[in-house]
Structures are given as structure tokens and as C-alpha cells.
Enzyme design. Structure first.
Site, mmCIF file in Angstrom:
data_model
loop_
_atom_site.group_PDB
_atom_site.id
_atom_site.type_symbol
_atom_site.label_atom_id
_atom_site.label_comp_id
_atom_site.label_asym_id
_atom_site.label_seq_id
_atom_site.Cartn_x
_atom_site.Cartn_y
_atom_site.Cartn_z
ATOM 1 N N ASP B 314 0.857 -1.184 0.000
ATOM 2 C CA ASP B 314 0.000 0.000 0.000
ATOM 3 C C ASP B 314 0.888 1.228 0.000
ATOM 4 O O ASP B 314 1.899 1.260 0.687
ATOM 5 C CB ASP B 314 -0.874 0.007 1.262
ATOM 6 C CG ASP B 314 -2.069 -0.914 1.092
ATOM 7 O OD1 ASP B 314 -2.580 -0.995 -0.036
ATOM 8 O OD2 ASP B 314 -2.457 -1.558 2.078
ATOM 9 N N ASP B 351 -5.121 26.174 10.540
ATOM 10 C CA ASP B 351 -5.456 24.957 9.796
ATOM 11 C C ASP B 351 -4.946 23.747 10.574
ATOM 12 O O ASP B 351 -3.745 23.515 10.659
ATOM 13 C CB ASP B 351 -4.799 25.047 8.406
ATOM 14 C CG ASP B 351 -5.238 23.918 7.504
ATOM 15 O OD1 ASP B 351 -5.830 22.943 8.019
ATOM 16 O OD2 ASP B 351 -4.975 24.014 6.293
ATOM 17 N N GLU B 355 -1.774 18.718 6.706
ATOM 18 C CA GLU B 355 -1.189 19.508 5.627
ATOM 19 C C GLU B 355 -0.917 20.925 6.107
ATOM 20 O O GLU B 355 0.148 21.496 5.878
ATOM 21 C CB GLU B 355 -2.132 19.537 4.424
ATOM 22 C CG GLU B 355 -2.276 18.174 3.794
ATOM 23 C CD GLU B 355 -3.500 18.077 2.907
ATOM 24 O OE1 GLU B 355 -4.028 19.128 2.519
ATOM 25 O OE2 GLU B 355 -3.915 16.942 2.615
ATOM 26 N N PHE B 377 -11.269 26.027 6.301
ATOM 27 C CA PHE B 377 -11.463 25.425 4.977
ATOM 28 C C PHE B 377 -12.891 24.924 4.852
ATOM 29 O O PHE B 377 -13.447 24.376 5.798
ATOM 30 C CB PHE B 377 -10.495 24.241 4.820
ATOM 31 C CG PHE B 377 -10.667 23.494 3.533
ATOM 32 C CD1 PHE B 377 -9.997 23.920 2.385
ATOM 33 C CD2 PHE B 377 -11.487 22.385 3.452
ATOM 34 C CE1 PHE B 377 -10.156 23.235 1.205
ATOM 35 C CE2 PHE B 377 -11.657 21.709 2.261
ATOM 36 C CZ PHE B 377 -10.984 22.129 1.132
ATOM 37 N N ARG B 382 -13.138 25.920 -0.823
ATOM 38 C CA ARG B 382 -11.884 25.192 -1.084
ATOM 39 C C ARG B 382 -10.661 26.058 -0.766
ATOM 40 O O ARG B 382 -9.638 26.013 -1.404
ATOM 41 C CB ARG B 382 -11.816 24.699 -2.534
ATOM 42 C CG ARG B 382 -12.895 23.634 -2.820
ATOM 43 C CD ARG B 382 -12.622 22.908 -4.093
ATOM 44 N NE ARG B 382 -12.804 23.786 -5.232
ATOM 45 C CZ ARG B 382 -12.112 23.694 -6.363
ATOM 46 N NH1 ARG B 382 -11.190 22.793 -6.490
ATOM 47 N NH2 ARG B 382 -12.341 24.514 -7.352
ATOM 48 N N MET B 383 -10.829 26.892 0.243
ATOM 49 C CA MET B 383 -9.729 27.759 0.666
ATOM 50 C C MET B 383 -9.772 27.861 2.179
ATOM 51 O O MET B 383 -10.794 27.655 2.811
ATOM 52 C CB MET B 383 -9.905 29.182 0.103
ATOM 53 C CG MET B 383 -9.719 29.313 -1.384
ATOM 54 S SD MET B 383 -9.726 31.038 -1.866
ATOM 55 C CE MET B 383 -11.317 31.570 -1.340
ATOM 56 N N SER B 384 -8.648 28.201 2.751
ATOM 57 C CA SER B 384 -8.643 28.576 4.161
ATOM 58 C C SER B 384 -7.747 29.794 4.279
ATOM 59 O O SER B 384 -7.020 30.129 3.349
ATOM 60 C CB SER B 384 -8.123 27.418 5.025
ATOM 61 O OG SER B 384 -6.759 27.189 4.719
ATOM 62 N N LYS B 395 -5.133 30.576 1.157
ATOM 63 C CA LYS B 395 -4.433 29.533 0.393
ATOM 64 C C LYS B 395 -5.462 28.468 0.059
ATOM 65 O O LYS B 395 -6.431 28.276 0.806
ATOM 66 C CB LYS B 395 -3.264 28.936 1.187
ATOM 67 C CG LYS B 395 -3.674 28.070 2.377
ATOM 68 C CD LYS B 395 -2.639 26.985 2.624
ATOM 69 C CE LYS B 395 -3.272 25.788 3.334
ATOM 70 N NZ LYS B 395 -3.808 26.091 4.669
ATOM 71 N N ASP B 526 -9.970 -5.824 2.855
ATOM 72 C CA ASP B 526 -8.735 -6.454 2.405
ATOM 73 C C ASP B 526 -8.798 -7.970 2.549
ATOM 74 O O ASP B 526 -7.958 -8.686 2.019
ATOM 75 C CB ASP B 526 -7.547 -5.955 3.238
ATOM 76 C CG ASP B 526 -7.084 -4.582 2.806
ATOM 77 O OD1 ASP B 526 -7.293 -4.258 1.623
ATOM 78 O OD2 ASP B 526 -6.521 -3.857 3.643
#
Lengths: 553, 687
Positions: B314, B351, B355, B377, B382-384, B395, B526
Site C-alpha cells: 500500500d 489549519d 497539511e 477550509f 476550497r480555501m482557508s 491559500k 482487504d
């Protein structure tokens, strides 16, 4: 020209001839066993035998075919000898006695051609032509068929079909052995080999006495005798007889003939498995051991340790002057390295080391290069043993040609490995202390034991050459040697076919960098080492009391 | 390769020796002594019959003992003793391996102490002993209590201390639903209350199965071990025949041999070295797995690991760290790196995603902003970012930020599109960072978020390639990203946008082509793939379904361990092969020692074979037998530790092992027998 130069020249010519024949014969054999067309004559045979040539068999059916055919052949040959007085061209030689008839029947059906009889006085031309010569063809073809079935085990995947025994048998005879024998029989006649249906010629020599020299259809028998690695001479003296092997040229041709099919089969193998290098490796192993043994034998015969031979400068006793030391050594090494067993010199008179070398050639299990077909399947089994041990050392479940060597494969290989030493050692062990043995031996001490060992090695490995020096016409020797020949031949064949079956059932594993490579010098060394080591470990104790003691004396 | 152990090896060793038991870890000669009683017990013929090679030695020992009693001499008595030592040393090898295995199991078993379970029956609780639980029973476990058996959490969420099994002290979360449901018996709940459905019968848990595998009595021979045993038995029969047939030939030669001498020759020839060590090698292989915190349910799986030719890994967590991290700042237009850095940091302060935190880590600077209003966000924007003192910093995804800049009348430099495309093509994610101050919107630049490949992976994959193993990366990413990461990590192939059924199909396709496949997995989805794979390693954190489907469980839940498992499998096979080769190669020297001793009297020429210059026939035979026995003891550490294995191609491995164990096997006994003879020749009645 010195004897050595002449010998080297003969060797050079022999190797050249083999090299020329290698590719065309090897590829021809590959085509014979993969073609889906049947010749008209073959169709006739299939129709007569009520065989469907397009149906294939699993290993069990294939093995039953081999066994059934062998037993029927033995029975036929036995009866033929027993009813000889009623057959034409019997020359009044009478019915062959039962134990000898049994031994001879088994001997020729198992491709051994051990001869406990004197052909000139025991057998007429009918038994020779209808019985023995026929077996010379079909027994060789049986070996070839089994080898091809094993190769199919490697090339096929996820099937239980190994081909059709009857088709393989008929094709081996019709497309390979018959045409080649026909051509070389004519060449042999041209070179002076006798071909006659008369019983013999009478003549008066200078001393005024009348003599009779036996005649026989020798040339036709001679070609297949060598080509099919049979070795049963139509005269008692075998290839030492001037009517069978009159000159150095016929001698060289006969050596070529007994080597050519086993050698070329490595090409067939490489072609069929789709990787010629795999065949080349087997050829290299066979060639390395054959050459090594030849060097020892040749050296031993030119550096003898007996008092008489020391005076003569070489071991010339029992050798034909027209062949010389080199021609005799080359023949002796090749006839024992293949399972032929024809002789052009008396092996009993070889030096201790030389005789031991000839014996060891057989004890390797007849795979340098071995008999027609039998050499191929024997060396493949040995390769499986070598790959199993070495494969572990590279950290994978061992694989050979993409097939995993698991429990079934190793068991089958182990049975092959076990069969020959078992029948040989049991036979020779009993013979050594059998009350009748002392009287049958020409020599006592170490050489006497060598004579016993040689006889049982020859029978168990289906070689058929004799050390002579031992009279084997007693019921004990006839039956024990007969059983050695029978079990030495059939047990490995059944195991090999079982092996082929389990290989064919597997799927092929692709080779990776982690797979043990079975090409290249390292593997040649590994396989050669395994062949030599297995034979040495098994037989050194026995050899120590015979040839080793003789050679060191 | 890192090895995780539950406690330091030395400490365990120390502990075990104090308690008079064989410990795991590093082999010490003391373990031989401690295992002696076990070895003596194994002299029982019923036990010996399991091992054909050693059974022959056992019978030979009995025979010679009978002769030593009826017709005593220094030679026969000494011979009988050393033959018994040979059997005993073989037993010792097995006993030590078992003892070490048992010590490993003991540490695991300690976790399995008796517990009282609170079973739920028709909504009422009742107290029953843990051993009486059945599959499907529901039990309640609360903070401070021990989980009575393996199972799945069906209700609640709790922190669990699994250190008893894994040695990892940090508690883990276990909750109902999802992939974190599995709990192991013997672990302790630290907080909250959960209801567990028991999934294994007591005595059939992984730990129990593992214990059965390392304890000799129940141990089943693996396929390769069986094949090797067949070959060794065949060789034994051949030597038995060769030695038996020697007697009539000796009689023919006029030198009949005593039974004692024939037995000595036989024992020296049959492959006793490998015969004695074979089961120890197998047990030690399992043991090495346990030392790495991997439990296998069958010895077959360990062997299969050595044969694996395709490894499915994986991406997330195995090849990469598992979350995208900021790795690069690319300023555009007139902005400097510093300006971009400050803006990126500001926009990420609030944030809380990994990430976002990675951007803060990448961009050092001041930490607080007064009067700041954070803009979290959202899927719509689609921004923070952050708003303070009339300044807005944002961004986010390139298209969102571009729209935002345009909406505020700003210009987006053409370079931005080119950079974001390039970053995306590399398999990374581009974020655009922009600022609105004094009514002017400007783009500062692009932040690269990459999936960071763990250090050292490239080298490991290169090793695997040399071993002939293909690596396939499994990822849910789009093909473009997958391709870039695959190239970066150096894997041979990748499966992008993979669904569980794709995984299963891939395994089937590989197997169809004759390749053995290994994989790791943790989720219930799995399970089919784990069951289909030849080596399926389930993570201990995974679901019970996954653990049942696989044939190994990694207690550390470290997917990269698959690589070590393959190495252990290979090492196991190599050790077997190497010691077999060594054993057979030894025979050459023994012939040189024993044959002249037997027959030089009748054929004086055979004395030329006595190249070692052994003193007398008796000293020669005895020295060979003593060497044969001692070499077993000398090789026990190697059998337990395994032959050194370095990843590499088959040719190089074979050449090296043939040289060391083949050639070494030929030379060593010449030296050994010669040295022993120097001592033995001084014994009266022998020298």
C-alpha cells in the site's frame, strides 16, 4: 605417427563428426516428436495395433504401455529362443536352455545386451534377426520415448497428457533409428563388415587343418547395435571381431554411432524446452565427465602398473593391434559412458585404474552421455537433485525449467536415484559370498571382486559390457543378473514417467533474478559435481576393495 | 532493518537464565546445558522415529551398545558412547530451539493470564471465566479491565493498552465500526467502556497457534522440509545399502568387519549433521519471526515468504508517510520567498489538518497575530486563511484562489498555471497562496504538498529487485500521481485508483502467471485479497476478519516488515540447503579416514589413502565418529541464527554458499579428524 598423435587425430575426427551431426539430428528428433502428421507406414502400424495415434495418454497409461510392451517382448523373445530348433537358419544349434533364454530375453528388451551365450554356437540367424535385432530397435525407441515424455513434462503446463507411447515408439523406430541404421549398415558393408546369411565358411590353413569361420548378417546388426546403444555382438568377440569391426575406420565410425543420438538429444531437449542453452549445459556436463574419464583411462592404459605391461610399455593385453591403445581406450570409455556395452578390447585386461574408470562410467548411472533416451532422462533426474540442493541455497523452493521441485518430484527422483544402487549392491553383495562364485571367477582377490562388481554394474545400468573373467552361465548368475537388468531398467522408467506427470500438471513459474540459473559454467560444475559425488559416495566402499586396491597396488 | 522487541534481548536472556529456562535472543552455550533434560527425554524411540536419519543412528547406537556389553573393549565402549552422544546432540539442537521458541511464546502467553469475563446474555451481565467463552459471545470491558479474548468491538470506543502484545507503550484507539474494531485478548482497556464480540475460541487465538508452531510435539513438517527429508532418507538408505553390501565383499576379500565398525562407517556417512539440525532450523525460523513481532499461523507461510516474487505494498503508510506535507515554496511575480513564506504561514496557523501543520513547520516565523479572524477550509470555498487589520490571506486549490483574486480585481501571473501544472505532474498537490491588502489582490506563489516517500525505500526496492522480487504499489490516487510517486519510490509497477476487487484481480493475475504474491492489509475489505495472497500479513490494528484471512499477523502493524519476512523465509531455506551441502561434503574426508582403517590390513596399498596420517585403525574410526558428533554441537548456533543472508542475485548467493559450505564442508573434516586423532591416539587401547 606415434600412437598418441594417432589417438588425438581420431579424437579430433570423432568430435568433428559429432559436431556436424549435432544440430541437424537434434532438430530432426525434435520435429519427429512434435509433428502432428503421420506417415503412411505409421498409419498402417496404428491401424494394425488398433491405436488411435491422435489420443494422448496420462503418465499411468503411458507407463502401462511401456511395461506391457516390455513384458510381451520378453515373453516373445523367450519363446523364440526356446523354439529355435523349429525355426529356419537354426544351423542345428538347438533350443536355448531356460535360464539363458530368460537372461537373454530380458537383456535385449532392457537395451542391456548382456550376453551370457556364445552367439556363434547358441543362436541361429532367425532368433538374431527376428528377435534380437528387432529388440535392438524397439528397446532403444522405448528409452527415447520415455525421455521425450519427461521433456514434455517440462514443456507442458497444467495438463495430465504426456503424449502417446505407441506413437512415440513407432516414430522413434520409423523416422530415426531405421533410416540411420540403413544408411550406416551400407557404409559398414562398404568398409568391410560382413553381411551374410550363411552359417560360416570352411577353409584349410597352411598347416593343412580345416577350419570354420562363422558368418552372420553382421553389418545390419552392427549399425543398430551402436546407434541404439545396445552392444550385443553377433559374434562372441563383439567389436573386437574383424568381421564386425575390421579397421580403425570402422572402429571410429562405430564410436561415432554409439555417441551420436545421446549427444544430439541434448539439442533436441534445448529446442523443445525453448532454451537451447539448457541443452548445451547438459551436453557440457556429459562432455566434461566423458573427457575426464577418457583422459584417466587413456593415461592408465599407457602407464600400467602390472609387471608384464611394464615390460611392454603399455597395457596391450586384450587389445587389438589394429585399434591400438588410443582406439581401445576411446571405445571402452564411450561404450561404458553410453549404455552400449559393445567392446573392442577385453575390459578384464584393462589396468586396475582403467578398469575402475570403465566401471565408474557405468556407476554414474549411464548419463555421460548415456544410452539412447535413458542418458537424457537420467541426467535430468540428476539435475533435479542438484537443483533441489542448490536451489535451497539461494533461498527459494527449488525450481528447474520453471517447475517447482516439491515433495512428489523429489520422491520420484529419489526412487530413480535409489533403484540402481539397490539392485547392484544387493546383487553383488550376495554374489560375493555365494558358494558358486569362487568357481565362476578367473581371478581371486581384488580383481575377482572387480569382476563381480563389473558384472552387476553392467547389468543394473543396462550397459551389457562384460569384464569377462567370470562365467555367468549358472542359474544363480543368469537369474540374478536378469533381475538386475529388469529392475534397473523398469523402476527408473516408472518413476521418471510419474515425475513427468507431476511436472506437466504444474503451471510454469517464470524465472526471476532470484531463480537459480541453470545455464552457465557454475551450473555445469554443480551438476557434474553432483553426478560424480553421488556415484562416489555410493560406491567408494565397494570400489575400495576392488579397483581402488588394484590401482594403488 | 529495524527490529522491534518487547523488551531488550539481554534483559530477557538474563531473566530466563535466572529462572533456569532457555531464553530467547542471543544464543549462549548455557542454553545447551539447560536443555539437557529435554534432550535426554527425546531419546525415546517413538520420538526418534519422526526423524529417519537420526533413527538409524539410534538403532546403530543400540547395536553397538549391545556389543560393548557382551564383548567390552575400550574401542567399542568409546564408540558406543560417542554414538549416543551423536543422538543426544541432535536432540539437544531440537531442545534448545524449542526452548527458545517456548520462551518467545511464554512472553506472549504471559499476556494470556486467566481473566474473568463479563458476558452479556439477554441484556444481563454474568461473570464467567475467560476460558469458557464461545465464538459470538458479547462481553463488556471497562477501564482497567483486561479483554478476555480476541474479538471485535461492536459498541463504544475506548483507549487500549496493547503493550503486553506489541511492546508499544502508547495506547491505541479501538472503536466499533470501521477498521479499528479488533481487540486482542490479554490487552487492557484504559478508558471508557466497550462491548466486544468474541471471534476466536479460547485456545485457538493467534498466540495459541503460534505456540503450537514453535513447540516440537505438535509441529507439522512444512512442504519443503518434507521434500528434504525424503531426499535425506533416500541418501540414508543408499548408505545403508552400501555399508551392508560391504560386509559380504569384505568377507570375499578375507577381511570381515565387526558390526561396530560398520555402524561407525554408516553413521559417519549418512547426513547426520543436517538430519540432527533440520527441525531446529525450522523452529528457529519461526522464532526469528516472533522476535520481529510477527505471528505466523503455519510454517508453510514462512517458507512461501522465501518464494514470493511479487510484493503488493500500500502506498499510504508503507511507501510514503501517509499524509501530504509541504515541501517547497515557489514564489511568482514580484513576491519574494520570504513574503510567500509569511503569507503561507499566516493562512495555515488555524489549519489543524496535517497539511496545514506541515506548512507551519516549513515556514518558521512569528507565531501570533492579534485580532485575527480565521477562515476555516470549506468544501464550497476550497480555501482557508485569515483576516486581520484589513488584510486577507488565502491559500487553497489553484482554481479557487484564482477566482478569489479575480473577484477582487487582481491579476494572476501566467506563471502560476505553468507551475501548478508542473507540480501536479510530479505527483504532488499545488496550493496557491494569495493576499488582499489595500484593495489589491496579489498572488504570492505556489506551495507544493508532496506525498513524502519514506527514506531508504528506494534502496530496499533495489534490494528486492536484485532478489528477483517485483514490487507493486497500490494506491487510490489518480494514475498521474501514482506514476510520479512510483517513480520516486522506485517501485516496479503501480495500481492506481485501486479498489479492493482490483487488488484481488491483480493477485489472481500474478498467481495465474505462476508467481507467489505477498501483501499486507488491515481492513475488512482487504480480507479476500489477504486470503488469496500466498503470504498475507494482517496488521494487528486491523479487523478480526483481516486477521483471520491472512496467514501472518504483524503485532507492530508495520507494513514495511513484509520485506523482512521475505528475508526470513529465504534465510530458512538457505540454512537448510547450506547445512545439507556441508553434511554431504563431509563424507569425503570420512572415507579417507575409515576405509584405509578397515582394509589396509588386507590391501596394504589402501594405506596410501590415509592422507591425514591417523595413528591406528581404531583411532581413525573413533576420530571420525567424534568429529561427526561434535560438528552437530558446533553448528547449533548457526542453525538457530540462520546462515547470513544478504539480498542479491541467485548466482552470487549460490557461488558464495557453495564456496563456504561445499568447499568448507570438504576441508573442515580433514582438519577436524586429524586434530581429534592427535588426542585420541593417546588413549590406551586405541592409540
Amino acid at each position: 605417427m606415434t600412437d598418441t598423435t594417432a589417438g588425438l587425430l581420431q579424437l579430433g575426427v570423432l568430435l568433428l563428426a559429432l559436431a556436424v551431426a549435432y544440430k541437424p539430428l537434434g532438430d530432426h528428433m525434435a520435429r519427429v516428436f512434435t509433428s502432428d502428421r503421420h506417415l503412411r507406414v505409421e498409419r498402417g502400424v496404428y491401424a494394425a495395433a488398433r491405436v488411435d495415434p491422435d489420443s494422448e495418454q496420462n503418465w499411468g497409461t503411458y507407463a502401462r504401455g511401456v511395461l506391457g510392451f516390455s513384458f510381451v517382448s520378453i515373453l516373445f523373445l523367450y519363446l523364440l529362443q526356446r523354439i529355435q530348433p523349429w525355426l529356419p537358419m537354426d544351423f542345428g544349434r538347438g533350443a536355448v536352455e531356460p535360464s539363458m533364454a530368460f537372461n537373454t530375453a530380458v537383456s535385449f528388451v532392457t537395451n542391456t545386451n548382456w550376453q551370457s551365450y556364445v552367439p556363434e554356437t547358441v543362436l541361429g540367424h532367425s532368433v538374431q534377426l527376428v528377435g534380437l535385432t528387432v529388440q535392438n530397435f524397439v528397446s532403444a525407441a522405448v528409452g527415447l520415448a520415455v525421455a521425450i515424455a519427461l521433456i514434455r513434462g517440462f514443456t507442458r503446463s497444467r495438463t495430465d497428457r504426456l503424449g502417446n507411447f505407441w506413437v512415440d515408439l513407432v516414430r522413434g523406430v520409423v523416422r530415426i533409428l531405421l533410416p540411420l541404421s540403413f544408411v550406416f549398415a551400407i557404409v559398414l558393408v562398404a568398409l568391410g563388415v560382413v553381411m551374410s546369411l550363411r552359417s560360416g565358411v570352411d577353409y584349410t590353413t597352411l598347416d593343412g587343418a580345416g577350419h570354420t569361420s562363422a558368418l552372420a548378417p553382421a553389418a545390419s546388426q552392427e549399425a543398430i547395435k551402436e546407434l541404439g546403444t545396445n552392444g550385443g555382438g553377433i559374434f562372441n568377440a563383439n567389436s573386437a571381431h574383424p568381421f564386425e569391426n575390421p579397421s580403425a575406420w570402422t572402429n571410429l565410425l562405430e564410436i561415432f554411432l554409439l555417441l551420436v543420438i545421446p549427444v544430439s538429444l541434448t539439442r533436441t531437449f534445448g529446442t523443445l524446452v525453448g532454451d537451447r542453452r539448457q541443452g548445451t549445459v547438459l551436453l557440457a556436463v556429459m562432455g566434461t565427465i566423458w573427457a575426464g574419464m577418457l583422459a584417466v583411462l587413456w593415461w592408465a592404459e599407457t602407464h600400467p602398473n602390472g609387471p608384464a605391461a611394464l615390460v611392454a610399455g603399455a597395457s596391450t593385453e586384450g587389445k587389438e593391434v589394429r585399434f591400438g591403445i588410443a582406439g581401445s581406450a576411446l571405445f571402452a570409455n564411450s561404450t561404458t559412458g553410453t549404455s552400449t556395452g559393445a567392446v573392442n578390447s577385453t575390459h578384464d585386461s584393462l589396468s586396475g585404474l582403467g578398469g575402475g574408470t570403465a566401471m565408474l562410467n557405468m556407476l554414474f548411472g549411464e548419463m555421460t552421455p548415456g544410452g539412447v533416451g535413458t542418458g537424457m532422462y537420467s541426467i535430468l533426474v540428476m539435475a533435479i537433485i542438484a537443483v533441489f540442493l542448490a536451489g535451497l541455497m539461494v533461498g527459494r523452493t527449488p525450481e528447474y525449467l520453471g517447475k517447482k521441485l516439491g515433495r512428489r518430484e523429489v520422491t520420484a527422483a529419489a526412487i530413480v536415484l535409489l533403484a540402481m544402487p539397490t539392485v547392484l549392491l544387493v546383487g553383488a553383495g550376495i554374489a560375493a559370498v555365494h558358494p558358486g562364485t569362487a568357481a565362476a571367477l578367473n581371478n581371486s582377490g581384488a580383481h575377482g571382486l572387480s569382476e563381480i562388481l563389473y558384472a552387476y554394474a553392467s547389468a543394473s545400468n543396462n550397459n551389457g559390457s562384460a569384464f569377462a573373467g567370470i562365467t555367468v552361465t549358472s542359474d544363480w548368475f543368469q537369474s540374478s543378473l536378469g533381475l538386475c537388468m529388469l529392475f534397473g531398467r523398469l523402476i527408473p522408467i516408472i518413476a521418471v514417467l510419474c515425475l513427468a506427470g507431476s511436472l506437466a500438471a504444474q503451471r510454469k513459474t517464470p524465472a526471476t533474478a532470484g531463480t537459480l540459473p541453470t545455464t552457465g559454467p557454475l551450473f555445469v560444475g554443480l551438476l557434474s559435481g553432483t553426478v560424480v559425488l553421488v556415484a562416489a559416495l555410493t560406491f567408494v566402499p565397494a570400489l575400495a576393495l576392488g579397483p581402488i586396491a588394484e590401482a594403488l597396488a | 532493518m529495524s527490529v522491534l522487541t518487547r523488551e531488550p534481548v539481554d534483559a530477557r536472556q538474563h531473566h530466563a537464565e535466572k529462572t533456569g529456562r532457555v531464553g530467547a535472543g542471543v544464543f549462549s552455550p548455557r542454553q545447551l546445558l539447560i536443555s539437557l533434560p529435554d534432550a535426554l527425554r527425546k531419546l525415546d524411540p517413538r520420538h526418534q522415529a519422526r526423524n529417519p536419519v537420526m533413527f538409524v543412528v539410534w538403532v546403530g547406537s543400540v547395536l553397538v551398545t549391545v556389543f560393548a556389553i557382551t564383548d567390552p573393549s575400550v574401542f567399542t565402549v568409546a564408540l558406543a558412547c560417542w554414538l549416543w552422544f551423536t543422538v543426544l546432540f541432535a536432540n539437544l539442537a531440537e531442545a534448545v530451539a524449542e526452548g527458545r521458541g517456548r520462551a518467545q511464546a511464554e512472553t506472549l502467553r504471559r499476556a494470556k493470564r486467566e481473566t474473568v469475563a463479563r458476558r452479556l446474555r439477554d441484556g444481563r451481565e454474568e461473570s464467567v471465566p475467560g476460558a469458557e467463552l464461545a465464538i459470538g459471545d458479547l462481553v463488556v470491558v471497562e477501564a482497567g479491565e483486561v479483554i478476555p479474548g480476541d474479538g471485535d468491538v461492536v459498541e463504544g470506543i475506548a483507549t487500549v493498552d496493547e503493550s503486553a502484545i506489541t511492546g508499544e507503550s502508547a495506547p491505541v484507539i479501538r472503536e466499533s465500526g470501521g477498521d479499528l474494531t479488533a481487540v486482542t485478548g490479554g490487552t487492557t482497556v484504559l478508558s471508557d467502556r466497550i462491548v466486544v464480540r468474541i471471534s476466536t475460541r479460547p485456545g485457538e487465538s493467534f498466540v495459541d497457534r503460534m505456540i503450537a508452531l514453535v513447540e516440537g510435539a505438535k509441529r507439522q513438517k512444512t512442504p519443503n522440509e518434507i521434500a528434504l527429508t525424503i531426499l535425506l532418507s533416500t541418501l540414508t538408505i543408499i548408505f545403508l545399502l552400501a555399508v551392508t553390501a560391504l560386509q559380504p565383499m569384505s568377507i570375499h576379500a578375507g577381511a570381515p568387519q565387526s558390526v561396530a565398525v560398520l555402524v561407525a562407517l554408516l553413521v559417519c556417512l549418512i547426513p547426520t549433521t543436517i538430519g540432527a539440525l533440520l527441525s531446529a532450523i525450522g523452529i528457529a525460523g519461526m522464532d526469528r519471526l516472533v522476535q520481529r513481532n510477527v505471528l505466523a499461523t503455519s510454517g508453510r507461510a514462512v517458507e512461501a515468504a522465501g518464494d514470493v516474487s511479487t510484493l503488493l505494498l500500500d502506498k499510504t503508510g508503507t511507501i510514503t508517510f501517509g499524509n501530504r506535507r509541504a515541501t517547497e515554496l515557489i514564489p511568482v511575480g514580484e513576491s519574494t520567498v520570504d513574503e510567500l513564506c509569511a503569507a503561507a504561514r499566516l493562512s495555515s496557523l488555524a489549519d489543524e489538518t496535517s497539511e496545514g501543520r506541515s506548512i507551519v513547520e516549513l515556514c518558521p516565523g512569528f507565531t501570533t497575530v492579534p485580532n485575527a479572524e480565521f477562515v476555516p477550509f470549506s468544501a464550497q470555498t476550497r480555501m482557508s486563511g485569515v483576516d486581520f487589520d484589513g488584510v486577507s490571506v488565502r491559500k487553497g486549490a489553484a482554481s479557487a484562489v484564482t477566482d478569489w483574486v479575480h473577484a477582487h480585481g487582481g491579476e494572476v501571473p501566467e506563471a502560476v498555471a505553468a507551475i501548478t501544472d508542473r507540480v501536479a505532474a510530479d505527483g504532488a498537490t499545488p496550493l496557491v497562496c494569495a493576499e488582499l491588502s489595500d484593495g489589491v489582490a496579489t498572488v504570492h506563489g505556489v506551495i507544493r504538498l508532496s506525498d513524502v516517500v519514506k527514506p531508504g525505500m528506494r534502496e530496499r526496492f533495489a534490494d528486492l529487485r536484485a532478489m528477483g522480487i517485483k514490487t507493486v504499489m497500490i494506491t487510490g490516487d489518480n494514475p498521474l500521481t501514482a506514476k510520479a510517486i512510483a517513480a520516486q519510490a522506485g517501485v516496479d509497477d503501480y495500481l492506481a485508483e485501486a479498489k479492493p476487487e482490483d487488488k484481488l484481480a491483480l493477485i489472481r493475475a500474478e498467481q495465474e502467471g505462476g508467481r507467489l504474491v505477498a501483501m499486507t492489509g488491515d481492513g475488512t475489505n482487504d480480507a479476500p485479497a489477504l486470503a488469496q495472497a500466498d503470504v498475507g500479513v494482517a496488521m494487528n490494528t486491523g479487523t478480526a476478519a483481516a486477521k483471520e484471512a491472512g496467514n501472518m499477523v504483524d503485532l507492530d502493524s508495520d507494513p514495511t516488515k513484509l520485506i523482512e519476512i521475505v528475508a526470513i523465509g529465504k534465510q530458512l531455506l538457505i540454512t537448510r540447503g547450506a547445512l545439507t551441502t556441508f553434511s554431504l561434503a563431509n563424507d569425503l574426508a570420512k572415507y579417507f579416514a575409515i576405509l584405509p582403517a578397515m582394509f589396509a590390513a588386507i590391501h596394504p596399498a589402501l594405506d596410501k589413502l590415509n592422507v591425514m596420517g591417523l595413528a591406528t585403525p581404531k583411532s581413525a574410526i573413533l576420530s571420525a565418529v567424534i568429529f561427526n558428533a561434535l560438528v552437530i554441537v558446533a553448528l547449533i548456533p548457526l542453525a538457530l541464527k540462520g546462515v547470513r543472508y544478504r539480498p542479491g542475485g541467485a548466482s552470487a548467493l549460490l557461488r558464495r554458499n557453495l564456496l563456504v559450505y561445499g568447499l568448507g564442508g570438504v576441508v573442515t573434516p580433514f582438519l577436524g579428524i586429524w586434530l581429534i586423532d592427535l588426542l585420541v591416539r593417546h588413549i590406551p587401547g586405541i592409540g
